[in-house]
Design a protein around this motif. Structure first.
Motif, mmCIF file in Angstrom:
data_model
loop_
_atom_site.group_PDB
_atom_site.id
_atom_site.type_symbol
_atom_site.label_atom_id
_atom_site.label_comp_id
_atom_site.label_asym_id
_atom_site.label_seq_id
_atom_site.Cartn_x
_atom_site.Cartn_y
_atom_site.Cartn_z
ATOM 1 N N ALA A 282 0.832 -1.206 0.000
ATOM 2 C CA ALA A 282 0.000 0.000 0.000
ATOM 3 C C ALA A 282 0.867 1.256 0.000
ATOM 4 C CB ALA A 282 -0.932 -0.005 1.208
ATOM 5 N N PHE A 283 1.959 1.233 0.756
ATOM 6 C CA PHE A 283 2.878 2.366 0.751
ATOM 7 C C PHE A 283 3.460 2.569 -0.639
ATOM 8 C CE2 PHE A 283 7.006 4.364 1.206
ATOM 9 C CZ PHE A 283 6.726 5.409 2.070
ATOM 10 N N LEU A 284 3.840 1.479 -1.282
ATOM 11 C CA LEU A 284 4.391 1.555 -2.636
ATOM 12 C C LEU A 284 3.355 2.098 -3.625
ATOM 13 C CD1 LEU A 284 6.966 0.816 -4.264
ATOM 14 C CD2 LEU A 284 5.857 -1.357 -4.760
ATOM 15 N N VAL A 285 2.114 1.667 -3.502
ATOM 16 C CA VAL A 285 1.039 2.144 -4.373
ATOM 17 C C VAL A 285 0.843 3.646 -4.200
ATOM 18 C CG1 VAL A 285 -1.477 2.098 -4.684
ATOM 19 C CG2 VAL A 285 -0.192 -0.033 -4.598
ATOM 20 N N ILE A 286 0.803 4.104 -2.956
ATOM 21 C CA ILE A 286 0.588 5.530 -2.696
ATOM 22 C C ILE A 286 1.779 6.351 -3.184
ATOM 23 C CG2 ILE A 286 0.335 7.237 -0.847
ATOM 24 C CD1 ILE A 286 -1.236 5.043 0.695
ATOM 25 N N TRP A 287 2.977 5.860 -2.935
ATOM 26 C CA TRP A 287 4.185 6.581 -3.341
ATOM 27 C C TRP A 287 4.284 6.693 -4.858
ATOM 28 C CZ3 TRP A 287 9.356 4.127 -4.389
ATOM 29 C CH2 TRP A 287 10.338 5.088 -4.583
ATOM 30 N N GLY B 27 2.586 9.422 -10.590
ATOM 31 C CA GLY B 27 1.812 9.165 -11.797
ATOM 32 C C GLY B 27 1.772 7.717 -12.245
ATOM 33 N N VAL B 28 2.382 6.807 -11.502
ATOM 34 C CA VAL B 28 2.378 5.383 -11.854
ATOM 35 C C VAL B 28 1.240 4.714 -11.097
ATOM 36 C CG1 VAL B 28 3.694 3.240 -11.800
ATOM 37 C CG2 VAL B 28 4.865 5.419 -12.169
ATOM 38 N N GLU B 29 0.395 3.991 -11.831
ATOM 39 C CA GLU B 29 -0.748 3.330 -11.203
ATOM 40 C C GLU B 29 -0.496 1.835 -11.100
ATOM 41 O OE1 GLU B 29 -4.568 4.232 -12.798
ATOM 42 O OE2 GLU B 29 -4.060 6.332 -13.114
ATOM 43 N N LEU B 30 -0.591 1.315 -9.886
ATOM 44 C CA LEU B 30 -0.514 -0.114 -9.629
ATOM 45 C C LEU B 30 -1.915 -0.599 -9.259
ATOM 46 C CD1 LEU B 30 2.735 -0.366 -7.465
ATOM 47 C CD2 LEU B 30 2.466 -0.961 -9.862
ATOM 48 N N PRO B 31 -2.194 -1.884 -9.458
ATOM 49 C CA PRO B 31 -3.518 -2.382 -9.060
ATOM 50 C C PRO B 31 -3.707 -2.272 -7.539
ATOM 51 C CG PRO B 31 -2.167 -4.143 -10.029
ATOM 52 C CD PRO B 31 -1.374 -2.898 -10.070
ATOM 53 N N ALA B 32 -4.753 -1.580 -7.154
ATOM 54 C CA ALA B 32 -5.033 -1.366 -5.730
ATOM 55 C C ALA B 32 -6.491 -0.951 -5.567
ATOM 56 C CB ALA B 32 -4.122 -0.276 -5.176
ATOM 57 N N PRO B 33 -7.040 -1.153 -4.371
ATOM 58 C CA PRO B 33 -8.395 -0.669 -4.114
ATOM 59 C C PRO B 33 -8.441 0.855 -4.193
ATOM 60 C CG PRO B 33 -7.627 -2.097 -2.330
ATOM 61 C CD PRO B 33 -6.485 -1.880 -3.244
#
Length: 136
Positions: free
Chosen positions: A100-105, A110-116
């Protein structure tokens, strides 16, 4: 009474015995399950520091469950399955919090990872000139 030269947690009065081993094992299991549920369903809203707290609770679950192991050994009993499950749940909570930290960072770059969607910041209306104001 206990010997005053020995620490209180190693006494024969069940403070350092099998009862406390079971208490720590089950407490670690509950903490691990709670940390994993929070890691999966907490609305982070793009605030990365919330993941640090979740990882902390996952580590606390592992730590509390690990305190049961020497007490089981001292009592001559095999370690409980609750200790191993607490390790797994706490570890999963830490991994989910790190992701989740990686997704937010990366979302801030501008990089989108699969996440809720509730992990990312809410969509905001643009501030300043709107399309109606620019046309009129």
């Amino acid at each position: 009474m206990s010997d005053p030269t020995r620490p209180w947690w190693t006494g024969e009065d069940d403070i350092g015995g099998l009862g406390f081993a079971r208490f720590f094992a089950w407490t670690g299991l509950v903490l691990g399950a709670g940390a994993l549920v929070i890691a999966l369903f907490a609305p982070l809203e793009g605030q990365a520091l919330r993941t640090v707290w979740i990882a902390g609770f996952g580590c606390a679950a592992i730590w509390v469950a690990a305190m049961a192991i020497p007490r089981y050994r001292r009592s001559g009993v095999r370690s409980s399955w609750a200790v191993r499950i607490a390790f797994v749940l706490g570890g999963l909570a830490v991994l989910v919090a790190a992701y989740a930290f990686l997704v937010i960072w990366l979302a801030s770059a501008g990089v989108e990872l699969p996440a809720p969607s509730y992990w990312l910041p809410p969509e905001q209306a643009p501030i300043g000139v709107t399309a109606l104001a620019a046309a009129g």
